[in-house]
Design an enzyme around this catalytic site. Sequence first.
Site, PDB file in Angstrom:
ATOM      1  N   THR A 125      87.474  23.200  93.890  1.00 37.03           N
ATOM      2  CA  THR A 125      86.674  23.865  94.821  1.00 37.03           C
ATOM      3  C   THR A 125      86.240  25.199  94.427  1.00 37.03           C
ATOM      4  O   THR A 125      85.104  25.740  94.881  1.00 37.03           O
ATOM      5  CB  THR A 125      87.451  23.928  96.251  1.00 37.03           C
ATOM      6  OG1 THR A 125      87.796  22.762  96.662  1.00 37.03           O
ATOM      7  CG2 THR A 125      86.612  24.624  97.176  1.00 37.03           C
ATOM      8  N   TYR A 129      97.867  17.123  89.864  1.00 37.63           N
ATOM      9  CA  TYR A 129      96.758  16.904  90.567  1.00 37.63           C
ATOM     10  C   TYR A 129      96.175  15.518  90.104  1.00 37.63           C
ATOM     11  O   TYR A 129      95.607  15.352  88.885  1.00 37.63           O
ATOM     12  CB  TYR A 129      95.757  17.958  90.188  1.00 37.63           C
ATOM     13  CG  TYR A 129      94.539  17.993  91.091  1.00 37.63           C
ATOM     14  CD1 TYR A 129      94.108  17.155  92.048  1.00 37.63           C
ATOM     15  CD2 TYR A 129      93.234  18.846  90.681  1.00 37.63           C
ATOM     16  CE1 TYR A 129      92.901  17.098  93.001  1.00 37.63           C
ATOM     17  CE2 TYR A 129      92.203  18.876  91.617  1.00 37.63           C
ATOM     18  CZ  TYR A 129      92.105  18.199  92.631  1.00 37.63           C
ATOM     19  OH  TYR A 129      90.692  17.913  93.227  1.00 37.63           O
ATOM     20  N   ILE A 155      96.392  20.929 100.170  1.00 39.04           N
ATOM     21  CA  ILE A 155      95.514  21.771  99.540  1.00 39.04           C
ATOM     22  C   ILE A 155      94.341  21.500 100.270  1.00 39.04           C
ATOM     23  O   ILE A 155      93.627  20.144  99.903  1.00 39.04           O
ATOM     24  CB  ILE A 155      95.727  21.628  98.083  1.00 39.04           C
ATOM     25  CG1 ILE A 155      97.329  21.937  97.563  1.00 39.04           C
ATOM     26  CG2 ILE A 155      94.831  22.476  97.377  1.00 39.04           C
ATOM     27  CD1 ILE A 155      97.557  21.984  96.102  1.00 39.04           C
ATOM     28  N   LYS A 202      99.531  17.068  94.141  1.00 35.19           N
ATOM     29  CA  LYS A 202      98.586  16.977  95.028  1.00 35.19           C
ATOM     30  C   LYS A 202      97.627  15.874  94.898  1.00 35.19           C
ATOM     31  O   LYS A 202      96.834  15.364  93.890  1.00 35.19           O
ATOM     32  CB  LYS A 202      97.631  18.180  94.692  1.00 35.19           C
ATOM     33  CG  LYS A 202      96.242  18.202  95.547  1.00 35.19           C
ATOM     34  CD  LYS A 202      95.147  19.256  95.152  1.00 35.19           C
ATOM     35  CE  LYS A 202      93.938  19.098  95.824  1.00 35.19           C
ATOM     36  NZ  LYS A 202      92.660  20.012  95.430  1.00 35.19           N
TER      37      LYS A 202
END
Length: 345
Positions: free
Chosen positions: A52, A140, A210, A168
Amino acid sequence: MRRQFMTFRGSIPALVTPFRAGDGELDEVALGRLAERAADRASSGVVVCGSTGEAAAMTLDEQGRAIHAVKEAVGNRIPVIAGITAPCTQAAVAMAAAAERVGASALLCAAPPYVKPSQAGMHAHLRAVSSASGLPIILYDVPSRVGVRFDDEVIAKLHNDGIIVAIKDATADLARPARLRRLCGADLQQLSGDDATALAHLAMGGSGCISVTANLVPALCAAVHEAWLENDRERAAELQDWLSPLHHALFTETNPVPVKGAMGLLGLCDWTPRLPLLRVSDEGLAQLDVLLRELMLMENSLARSLVHQAHQAMPDANGRSMAGRHGISMVKMPRSAAMDDIYFR
């Protein structure tokens, strides 16, 4: 290298990276304000230089400056999680060491994008990163970005070897938390990487999210998690229902294009991403405008309540708190409020 212990839970915004409107350079002042706003509105941490945050479009120097700016803004109030995803292990190792030097609290590491390594190669990649830093590592898993998915057994090995402390999970596989709990036990902290299914992920054993949406409405996103922790399932579901259209709207175009457009509407930072990403479409911007007008009334009302609670919690002359125990989920969302509460330009 021994891992530092850290608890990851609740709502953790994956911060956008603001760039200046005139020259497109990193806007460290605006980024610091976003991080401070997230901390003030009950976020449990912040991620900087993630997907992001357009990390792939930033130089190593810019990433270091961004991490430093966020750390300067929030201090030790909440963890600063630095994204260190890179196309090769050597680069990720350098990023991990640099992130630790400038004040990161933890690292967020995905598989190298584009190259599609094997499961053994991904394990070796994380092991090399872990040798470069003593910071906690959050794995991740984001196959939509990098083209490969970590097998459950590899995640278990990474955790059992002490390489990762959390994951995540951006696969939206809601059966996975239970599978990983069987393989890893309750010590592996499982964070959702998908706002739309974050509440369901909590129900399956997750500890937090998240979040992209929490850039815009951090207090509301935090309230979902607090309501869940307080066993107020009805309130958590109500809040999630309010947020659901926004979750959807933020992914109608490539992330972070819509969320940056929404941040521009709110006057929080410039809304232009770096090429090859372009600004959000007019249609997308109009949809976000409609959704945010009502949500921001609730968000800002809740934010004011948090400020009041923080003031009430300050010790009096005798060192005693001036307030009892109040959870964020106990604050009722107004269904109407003055339009001047909205931050729109």
